[in-house]
Design an enzyme around this catalytic site. Structure first.
Site, PDB file in Angstrom:
ATOM      1  N   LYS A   1      -6.566   3.767   8.355  1.00 60.32           N
ATOM      2  CA  LYS A   1      -5.608   4.707   7.755  1.00 60.32           C
ATOM      3  C   LYS A   1      -6.158   6.125   7.759  1.00 60.32           C
ATOM      4  CE  LYS A   1      -3.441   1.236   4.750  1.00 60.32           C
ATOM      5  NZ  LYS A   1      -3.247   0.779   3.369  1.00 60.32           N
TER       6      LYS A   1
ATOM      7  N   SER B   1       0.799  -1.224   0.000  1.00 61.40           N
ATOM      8  CA  SER B   1       0.000   0.000   0.000  1.00 61.40           C
ATOM      9  C   SER B   1       0.832   1.274   0.000  1.00 61.40           C
ATOM     10  CB  SER B   1      -0.944   0.011   1.201  1.00 61.40           C
ATOM     11  OG  SER B   1      -0.211   0.003   2.406  1.00 61.40           O
TER      12      SER B   1
END
Length: 818
Positions: free
Chosen positions: A754, A711
């Site tokens: 996140k 990611s």
């Protein structure tokens, strides 16, 4: 005085008198002995520790080594004076001295001759006296020979009866001819009391000494003979008990052949009564009756007897028919969940749905067709798995479900479990076998339908003892756990009515078959606003009560709680927040206990005073002015976090160096990012030839922390594009997403955590894959209204946001204003 002695050691008799071996002076230093009497001809080990006695030995070593040994009349006196010791003693010679680390001495002295004290000369620095030697009177006649023979024979008999003397002592006694030496030899080894030993020493005639010794040894012989007789009788009784046991077994067999039955013991009757009262299933009842028959035919002394008793205790104590009545009031359940937890609306709704299904199944279960009962059972037996970082309330949610349903709650930690027998139990063939922890917990709950929490299911280990996660497959399968078979019980136990709830921090470590049996309910981290609300509603009242404070004695302002959240905790949950609130309460208690303050108002300034310097600072609030730095978003075991990607270049040959404890997948993402930037150099405003003459070093800070995953691909491309185009990345933009060599941005996981990390850190814009746009629906309103989200499909779209001075794409990317 503390002079003690160990058992006396005789020495070989010599023809020469002691007075002729060494000149014994008329004046001697006197060493008092506690609880012992020294005899002539004997070697006496002494432990000397009193300073006065140590000095006496030291000065004796400098001279002729001769000292006088006398017994103490009063052993509790530390340093006796004249008149507190006996007047008859033994002249002895110091043969050997060993000094210990504590300045004490281990001394071995050799008894020479008997003496009497005429008068005392001094008591300092140690006792000294004028003495007169007092040899024993030895009469050579027939009576002496008879007494000597009687003493020798009696002593040999005592030696033979006593286990503390070796056989050689009796042989040695037969060789001693001198009556005086024989007398003192027997006296020194007879273990006489101090008074009796002193009486023998004080007698002048050897005949009198022997007569007294014969009287003492005759009594000792009787005691030893009686002891032998008692020992023999005890052995006979044991043999008789064994013989009776065998006879009883034969008698039982004879009665059985005749068709006669003997009444069982009281324990067998007690177990029979329990078995009749217990509502056991058919299989368990047959097994219990079979074991009970075996118990009735066994002797209590048998090793198998206690094993069967333990098995029956487990079988009869289990709650086979005991259940808690469910309280399926949906409104009450909703109230309980709201009382115990703030927020977590999606999780609460799923729990309410779960309880509503159970309510309908119970209400309509009686009218269900047999074909439908299986589906109904599976609906009631759904296994919930609360997955999320530590401290977000996974375990307490299970307790709330139990309270809402009115059921018992039991918990079992699976962290570090490596033995499959912990789940299924050990077979009874093993010594010390017990049921597995599933059955043990059911017994402790005292009901067969508790709320059963399996904590830390993601931390189960595997080794040569088996795989506990595989054993859990049966436990957590609603289609199988109605007939769970523990190895120890070896009968089916119905677990279908148990509500199993598992917790985990990371789903990746849970084996796929086990994960497939559970419905995953994610609990992501809390926002700052949610943490403050949780602190005000739950944490502060709990800590105030725990520290014996009253509500009117302490007040936490909202600004103070916000400072604790921002500057002293960095976590997805609230566990450390509660710990810090407890620390503030303790320091406030000191102020109130000292009666300096009556009411404490906790302000940000007081927080700084109590908790000292701030532990955390916002890393992303700084403006990035240097090219080559970008801000990524990551997921850790404690929730979301931001991740800086740093790149720098230097003269070289086109090499790429990666540091920061990166895993294989993350290193591959860095290689893809480097290749993409090189392939799109002209579009990014970079001179293509610069790569051949330049080495690149890419680093992810916090090098001691392992990092992996794809990611960070978008952030790595931004860092390298910024480095080579010499344009800094916007410092208020966080980004996440996997990239391909074609420049596509692929979806990643953990979007909610996140984004919460970006919100905590103060970012204003988040770049994320377009296919993750649906995950934004899970975010709290205060987060969606604060951040600007830019979903992208191609890396060019992300470059336009993060590097605004770069060439914009043909179509502008529309931000999502939530």
């Amino acid at each position: 005085m503390s002079e003690e002695k160990t058992p006396l050691k005789p020495v070989e008799q010599k023809d020469t008198a002691p007075s002729q071996e060494a000149e014994i002076p008329n004046e001697l230093p006197i060493l008092p002995l506690r609880n012992t009497v020294a005899f002539p001809f004997s070697m006496v080990p002494l432990s000397v520790g009193v300073a006065r006695s140590v000095k006496l030995i030291e000065e004796a070593l400098k001279g002729d080594r001769l000292i006088g040994l006398v017994g103490m009349k009063y052993p509790d006196i530390e340093e006796p004076l004249p008149g507190q010791t006996y007047e008859v003693g033994t002249v002895a010679k110091v043969e050997h001295v060993t000094r210990a680390a504590d300045k004490s001495m281990q001394v071995i002295v050799h008894g020479l001759e008997r003496f009497r004290i005429d008068y005392w000369l001094a008591d300092s620095p140690y006792l000294r006296a004028r003495i007169a030697l007092s040899p024993d009177r030895v009469e050579k006649d027939l009576e002496m020979d008879a007494l000597q023979r009687s003493l020798r024979e009696l002593a040999q008999e005592v030696v033979a009866l006593s286990p503390k003397f070796p056989k050689e002592v009796g042989d040695y006694l037969a060789q001693v001819k001198d009556p005086r030496y024989l007398t003192y030899l027997v006296a020194s080894g007879a273990g006489l009391e101090v008074e009796k030993a002193q009486q023998i020493l004080e007698r002048n005639s050897v005949k009198d000494k022997i007569r007294q010794l014969i009287g003492y040894l005759s009594r000792e012989k009787e005691v030893l003979t009686l002891g032998k007789k008692i020992e023999s009788e005890t052995r006979e009784k044991m043999n008789k008990a064994q013989r009776e046991y065998y006879l009883r077994q034969q008698l039982k067999a004879i009665k059985s052949e005749l068709g006669e039955t003997e009444e069982g013991q009281s324990e067998v009757d007690e177990y029979t009564e329990k078995l009749n009262e217990a509502q056991l299933p058919e299989e368990a009842r047959k097994e219990a009756e079979r074991e009970l028959k075996r118990l009735a035919s066994m002797a209590p002394q048998s090793a198998e007897y206690s094993v069967i008793k333990t098995y029956l205790d487990w079988l009869l104590d289990l709650p086979w028919d005991k259940t808690s009545e469910d309280q399926t009031d949906i409104d009450r359940a909703r109230t309980v969940l709201d009382e115990d937890h703030y927020g977590l609306q999606d999780v609460k709704e799923r729990i309410i749905e779960y309880l509503a299904v159970r309510k309908l199944v119970l209400e309509r279960g009686k009218s269900s067709e047999p074909a439908e009962s299986k589906d109904a059972g599976e609906a009631m037996g759904a296994i919930l798995c609360f997955a999320g970082p530590p401290g977000v309330g996974k375990t307490s949610l299970g307790q709330s479900i139990a309270r809402a349903l009115g059921r018992e709650f039991t918990r079992m930690s699976l962290g570090g479990m490596r033995d499959e027998a912990e789940i299924r139990g050990h077979r009874r063939t093993y010594i010390g076998a017990m049921p597995g922890r599933i059955i043990q917990s059911i017994k402790r709950a005292k009901t067969r339908n508790p709320v059963f929490m399996l904590d830390e299911v993601d931390k189960i280990g595997v080794d040569w003892r088996g795989d506990p996660s595989s054993a859990l497959l049966e436990v957590l399968d609603p289609a199988q756990n109605h007939a769970f078979r523990d190895h120890y019980l070896d009968v089916d136990f119905d677990l279908s009515e148990v509500i199993f709830i598992t917790t985990a921090n990371q789903l990746e470590t849970i084996p796929a078959p086990l994960r497939d049996r559970m419905e995953i309910i994610g609990l992501d981290g809390y926002t700052e606003y949610e943490k403050i609300q949780i602190a005000q509603r739950h944490l502060v009242p709990r800590q105030v009560k725990a520290h014996a404070l009253e509500d009117e004695e302490i007040t936490f302002t909202e600004e103070a709680l916000r400072k604790i959240v921002e500057d002293y905790t960095r976590e997805a949950g609230v566990r450390n927040l509660e710990r810090q609130i407890g620390a503030v309460c303790r320091k406030s208690v000191v102020k109130i206990a000292d009666q300096r303050w009556e009411h404490v108002i906790i302000t940000p300034e007081l927080i700084r005073e109590y908790l000292k310097k701030e532990k955390f600072e916002s890393e992303l609030s700084e403006d990035i002015e240097i090219p080559g730095i970008s801000t990524g978003l990551a997921v850790t075991a404690v929730g979301g976090d931001i991740l800086f990607i740093e790149a720098t270049k230097m003269n070289g040959k086109g090499g790429l160096t990666l540091t920061g404890h990166l895993g294989d997948v993350m290193r591959e993402s860095a290689q893809i990012a480097y290749s993409y930037v090189r392939s799109k150099a002209r579009e990014l405003g970079i001179e293509p030839d610069s790569f051949d003459k330049t080495d690149v070093h890419l680093h992810v800070p916090a090098g001691a922390v392992p990092k992996d995953g794809p990611s960070a691909g978008v952030a790595m491309i931004m860092a390298m594009a910024s480095l080579f185009s010499n344009r800094p990345v916007r410092g208020d933009v966080g980004m996440t997403g996997e990239v391909t060599l074609r420049g596509r941005v692929l979806p990643v996981g953990g979007i909610k955590m996140k984004v919460l990390a970006a919100h905590r850190a103060g970012l204003s814009t988040v770049v994320l894959p377009r296919r993750n746009e649906k995950d934004l629906e899970d975010l709290p309103d205060e987060v969606r209204n604060t951040l600007l989200f830019v979903p992208v499909e191609q890396i060019d779209e992300a470059v336009a946001v993060a590097l605004p001075s770069a060439h914009a794409p043909s179509e502008a990317t529309e931000p999502v204003n939530s």
